[in-house]
Design an enzyme around this catalytic site. Structure first.
Site, PDB file in Angstrom:
ATOM      1  CG  HIS A   1      39.638  42.356  33.738  1.00 33.68           C
ATOM      2  ND1 HIS A   1      38.941  41.128  33.405  1.00 33.68           N
ATOM      3  CD2 HIS A   1      40.154  41.959  34.679  1.00 33.68           C
ATOM      4  CE1 HIS A   1      39.307  40.193  33.929  1.00 33.68           C
ATOM      5  NE2 HIS A   1      40.181  40.644  34.870  1.00 33.68           N
TER       6      HIS A   1
ATOM      7  CB  CYS B   1      35.960  38.995  33.480  1.00 33.39           C
ATOM      8  SG  CYS B   1      35.217  40.492  32.227  1.00 33.39           S
TER       9      CYS B   1
ATOM     10  CG  ASP C   1      41.899  39.329  38.008  1.00 30.69           C
ATOM     11  OD1 ASP C   1      41.506  38.614  36.723  1.00 30.69           O
ATOM     12  OD2 ASP C   1      42.559  40.334  37.860  1.00 30.69           O
TER      13      ASP C   1
END
Length: 322
Positions: free
Chosen positions: A258, A139, A274
């Protein structure tokens, strides 16, 4: 054994390996507040078959790359098979079940889906699961590459996929994403600093504002568990009088972390990325705020304290291309 990689936390216990292995127990694979407990008793032969199938799935199969080596002769990164890769696949699966709900909610709040992408499933997961430092997710690296691509007036997905369509990967971009994540996972290394150095090399700089007669980077931290989402959203949507800005957003909780990203423009609205769900666009900040608060936060499972629902950090960046 406790291990934390990327944005997932896994606890493995009661596992022993050897020729006389009769059982394996996986306990407490945690994502968000969802505790996945899988206890399996397997015969020696059945366990061998399952492990062999998993190893084969991670180490072979159609490459789906446009070429075997990068333009400067580097091969796609991979590492030896580890048992944690099985657990990461399970956790990715749990996260992937939230994709439909998140995407379906976008239109209900006046938003559009620019590109459907999820690191938790499909061909992209198959590529990152092959290295121990990327198996849990990439991420941070994906957000950094997304910001760079957007600042250059391009699409990360046009750079990641041949022809901008899912199918074959551009190995140069895939390699770059994985390598940035791998570099940030090295021992005695601060991942934030690794990303900042990468940004500087790619024309992205921290936004500086004057505080107490000194220029300081815009770095906002806070909590979401006790104070709600207002502070987080204010930090994301604040353009500091300039009218636009890139945001790299870190979310964390008791066992997970995250990264997500956004480009905020007072005139054109909010483009949000995202790595677990894709790229979305809202024509104004208020639509984005309502969607994030009333739908996204719960549908993504990010609101759970055990997951990433406790703390945040929002960094603002500028680019010479903007």
């Amino acid at each position: 054994m406790n291990s934390i990689h990327g944005h997932y936390h896994i606890q493995l216990s009661n596992y022993s390996a050897g020729e006389n292995l009769q059982s394996a127990t996986l306990t407490e694979g945690v994502i968000g507040a969802h505790r996945v407990k899988v206890e399996t008793a397997l015969s020696h032969s059945n366990l061998q078959k399952k492990l062999s199938a998993t190893i084969k799935h991670n180490q072979s199969g159609r490459s789906m790359l446009d070429r075997k080596l990068t333009s400067d002769g580097k091969a796609n990164q991979r590492s030896s098979f580890t048992f944690s890769m099985i657990m990461y696949r399970m956790i990715h699966f749990v996260l992937s079940t939230r994709v439909p709900a998140v995407r379906e909610s976008v239109a209900n709040y006046g938003g559009n889906i620019n590109f459907k992408f999820a690191q938790t499933k499909g061909a992209f997961l198959h590529k990152i699961i092959k290295h121990s430092d990327t198996a849990s997710g990439v991420c941070e690296a994906l957000c950094a590459h997304w910001i760079r691509s957007h600042a250059q007036g391009q699409s990360l997905f046009d750079q990641l996929y041949v022809g901008g369509r899912k199918g074959k990967f551009q190995i140069d971009t895939l390699y770059s994403i994985k390598q940035l994540q791998i570099d940030g996972c090295k021992a005695d290394v601060d991942q934030d600093e690794v990303t900042l150095d990468w940004f500087k090399k790619n024309g992205i700089s921290e936004r500086m504002i004057e505080r107490h007669c000194l220029l300081r980077p815009v770095d906002v931290t806070g909590t979401t568990e006790s104070e709600g989402l207002d502070q987080l959203l204010n930090a994301i949507l604040d353009t500091h009088g300039i009218g636009y800005g890139y945001k790299k957003i870190h979310l964390s909780g008791q066992m997970s972390a995250h990264a997500i990203a956004a480009y905020v423009n007072e005139k054109s609205g909010v483009t949000f990325f995202d790595p677990n769900f894709g790229e979305f666009h809202f024509s104004d900040k208020e639509k984005f705020r309502k969607w994030f608060t009333n739908s996204f936060w719960d549908n993504s499972m990010y609101h759970y304290p055990l997951g990433v629902g406790q703390r945040f950090r929002v960094l603002t960046f500028d680019s010479k291309e903007v």
